[in-house]
Scaffold this motif. Structure first.
Motif, PDB file in Angstrom:
ATOM      1  N   SER A  74      22.325  21.338  36.249  1.00 42.54           N
ATOM      2  CA  SER A  74      21.989  22.119  35.061  1.00 42.54           C
ATOM      3  C   SER A  74      20.511  21.977  34.719  1.00 42.54           C
ATOM      4  O   SER A  74      19.847  22.945  34.326  1.00 42.54           O
ATOM      5  N   SER A 242      29.867  24.849  31.952  1.00 45.76           N
ATOM      6  CA  SER A 242      29.065  26.065  31.844  1.00 45.76           C
ATOM      7  C   SER A 242      29.903  27.186  31.255  1.00 45.76           C
ATOM      8  O   SER A 242      31.141  27.090  31.211  1.00 45.76           O
ATOM      9  N   ARG A 288      23.990  22.240  29.571  1.00 42.71           N
ATOM     10  CA  ARG A 288      25.044  22.443  30.554  1.00 42.71           C
ATOM     11  C   ARG A 288      25.339  21.102  31.204  1.00 42.71           C
ATOM     12  O   ARG A 288      24.427  20.387  31.612  1.00 42.71           O
TER      13      ARG A 288
END
Length: 695
Positions: A74, A242, A288
């Motif tokens: 992420s 996510s 994320r």
């Protein structure tokens, strides 16, 4: 990962880019990422950097998840996306990979972004290299220090939230503590949801921000496809890395929360004593994925919240039980009493952090008695638990029974003390019993270790009445000191008698006398109506708080329009003493004539003579005759004959030649109303005659 373009592009002839041999010599792997197709090509050295075999990688970035933790992926994705969006040509980032043996090592990547003639990114080519040795130096220490600092911050947040939750006494307190302590904000979450398990379903008890409730989620089944349900069902947290992950795993919920801009979420089961009691969800909009350390912190937070929730739920159950038991032990209703205005109130005390402390032994009672009298009781059993409440309930019943039997106030109190002592409990009780004759205003008070009563005068002033007292109930029987003194007061029309427990008077750090002075001042400035005054006193006690219960009873004698007693005479007639009987007859006749009831003198004398004779003939003791005038809208004359026998008189049909059997028939015919009352171990037969309107 990053934006791969609006449409798929054909793979160019020169793809993948050929690496420079110089890079391989320096243990640098190369990659070529086609943003149109999403294909990702690596050379042999790059496979070594990622500790992968060629057959373990299919050319899709998702397959690198085997080596790159989601949190690292992420972070890299954010770096690349930012470079693409701001028009940069290059980017660089350090990240960790998870090696085949489970250990971690630092890696560095640098990339060059190729764009077409329109400026749209087409390719990313670059290098990856092992940066472990490099980061062993200053950069590594800096990154590790930053990670450790972040972990400490999160751990501190958990400690702050845990400290705030320690004061929570209800489920709502837990929810408020999570919000008020700013713990959710410090953890980076944008919103919070919480649900409790009830009968195989999850009931939503908190959601934030306000107005973000998803339709249909207020009550959901544990077997439904929701993250909170899954966390409860599987007894393990659900980490959603996510938006794509959220949409794929929970398609029912995702369309309803897209407006919250959720990028990741953590749903934690709330487990207490091995069973799920609920679940909590933290939704994030600026991140994320979750690192191993972050997951550990969130799991610890969930455990702390679960313990606090269970404690709060137990506290609420104990409180409901305590309140129900307390209400069952106290009188359900207070009877209306002719000649008085009555108000009673009760406030349960509370002790922070202690379960079951919302119940105690304080009680009040109002007992209607014959002859316009009423018994008022206030008391407090030692202790703050269900045992104290149980003892209180038994004491209240026996006090009412002894009073209804006609015992004197001193005898009622002494018998109650003996009863409590024989219960073989370690509790004692303070008590104050006041028996008021509302016709005369005479109040007989017995005090057993309790605080003194107060009287509010018609001008509003209030004073404490000093009452001689004895030991508390139970102790007086144990030490053989059952002779309770009786104090006689006079309550004029419009005056109010106030009985209360010490919870209304005592305040931490102050003297009892100071508390009484403060209470008298409060009463003096309070409302005239007894109900409004009682509300005012309880409101003050509520504002002040405290651990002790408060029981309160106010009795206000009504004005002169209510019935009251005038003069009276009383004579004792012993058996076998004809002279005493003759004297009693003459006294009654003279008194009735003197009181202006000449027209009914013969009837009253005859009925009184009949009642006295019956008492002497059918009992072994003496008889006491009392004649009094009751003054109200209608003047009435009342005759009472009391004896020591509990046997009730019964009406018999007398034959033509029989002498006895006509007594009660005469009473019934001549008196306007008559009846029988229990008086201690004996009884009282009474009758009343109307002798004209007042004045």
């Amino acid at each position: 990962m990053a934006d791969r373009g609006a449409s798929a592009l054909s793979v160019p002839d020169d793809w993948p880019a050929h690496p420079d041999p110089f890079l391989a010599l320096n243990r640098m792997g190369t990659f070529d990422w086609d943003l149109g197709t999403g294909l990702y090509h690596m050379d042999a050295q790059a496979y070594e950097v990622f500790d992968l075999l060629p057959e373990e990688f299919d050319g899709r970035l998702e397959s690198l998840g085997l080596r790159i933790p989601q949190t690292e992926a992420s972070r890299i994705d954010a770096v690349i996306s930012r470079a693409i969006k701001d028009g940069s040509e290059n980017y660089g980032a350090y990240f960790r990979i998870r090696r085949r043996d489970g250990s971690y090592r630092w890696t560095h990547t640098q990339g060059y972004i190729r764009r077409d003639d329109t400026g749209r990114p087409v390719h990313v080519i670059g290098i990856v290299r092992d940066a472990t040795q490099e980061l062993e130096d200053s950069e590594g220490r800096r990154l590790r220090a930053a990670q450790e600092a972040a972990f400490r911050r999160q751990s501190n947040v958990v400690q702050v939230i845990t400290a705030a939750l320690s004061h929570a006494h209800s489920v709502q307190d837990v929810i408020d503590a999570l919000k008020d302590s700013d713990g959710v904000r410090h953890l980076g979450a944008a919103s919070l949801v919480m649900g409790l398990v009830e009968a195989g379903r999850i009931r939503l008890v908190a959601e934030g921000p306000e107005g973000s409730l998803v339709p249909g989620t207020l009550l959901t089944g544990i077997d439904e496809q929701y993250p909170m349900s899954e966390a409860v069902r599987m007894l393990s947290p659900r980490f959603i890395e996510s938006p794509e992950d959220f949409a794929a795993r929970y398609p029912i919920l995702w369309p309803h929360i897209t407006g919250l801009a959720v990028t990741s979420a953590a749903y934690l089961p709330l487990i207490a004593q091995g069973r799920p009691i609920g679940a909590m969800g933290l939704l994030y909009s600026d991140r994320r994925g979750f690192s191993t350390e972050e997951r550990a912190v969130l799991i610890a937070l969930g455990s702390s919240i679960a313990q606090s929730l269970q404690r709060a739920m137990l506290y609420e159950q104990e409180r409901d039980l305590a309140q129900g038991l307390q209400q069952a032990m106290l009188p359900r209703t207070i009877p209306s009493v002719r000649g008085a205005d009555i108000a009673v109130r009760y406030r349960a005390g509370s002790a922070a952090g202690s379960l079951g402390r919302d119940i105690g032994g304080d009680w009040y009672d109002l007992i209607p008695l014959p002859g316009g009298r009423v018994g008022a009781v206030i008391g407090d059993v030692q202790g703050h638990d269900t045992h104290a409440a149980a003892v209180m309930g038994q004491l209240r019943i026996v006090l009412r029974a002894y009073a209804a039997e006609g015992h004197t106030p001193a005898a009622v109190t002494a018998r109650a003390s003996v009863f409590l002592h024989e219960l073989n409990t370690d509790r004692f009780a303070t008590c104050l019993y006041a028996e008021a004759d509302l016709a005369t205003g005479v109040v007989q008070v017995v005090r057993a270790g309790h605080i003194d009563p107060l009287i509010r005068h018609t001008d509003g002033s209030c004073r404490r009445v000093a009452v001689d007292g004895g030991l508390p109930l139970g102790l007086s029987a144990e030490f053989g000191q059952l002779a309770y003194p009786v104090t006689t007061l006079e309550l004029d029309p419009g005056q109010t008698l106030l009985l209360c427990t010490d919870g209304l008077v005592e305040q931490p750090g102050t003297d009892l006398d100071d508390g009484v002075r403060a209470l008298t001042g409060l009463i003096a400035t309070g409302p005239q109506d007894v109900r409004e005054l009682a509300d005012r006193l309880i409101d003050v006690a509520e504002e002040r708080g405290g651990d002790d219960d408060v029981a309160l009873l106010l009795l206000r004698r009504r004005n002169l329009d209510a019935a009251r007693s005038g003069v009276r005479i009383q004579r004792h007639v012993a058996p076998g003493d004809p002279e005493a009987l003759v004297t009693a007859r003459r006294t009654i006749r003279a008194a009735v004539r003197a009181w202006g009831a000449r027209e009914r003198t013969d009837e009253i004398e005859l009925v009184a003579d009949e009642l006295i004779t019956n008492a002497l003939m059918h009992t072994e003791g003496s008889a006491t005759v009392t004649v009094r005038v009751l003054l109200g809208r209608e003047r009435r004359l009342r005759v009472e004959v009391e004896d020591s026998s509990s046997a009730l008189p019964r009406r018999r049909e007398a034959g033509e030649s029989e002498v006895s059997g006509r007594g009660l028939l005469l009473v019934d015919r001549l008196a306007d109303v008559w009846g029988v009352e229990a008086r201690g171990g004996g009884k009282c037969v009474w009758c009343e005659f109307s002798v004209g309107r007042r004045g």
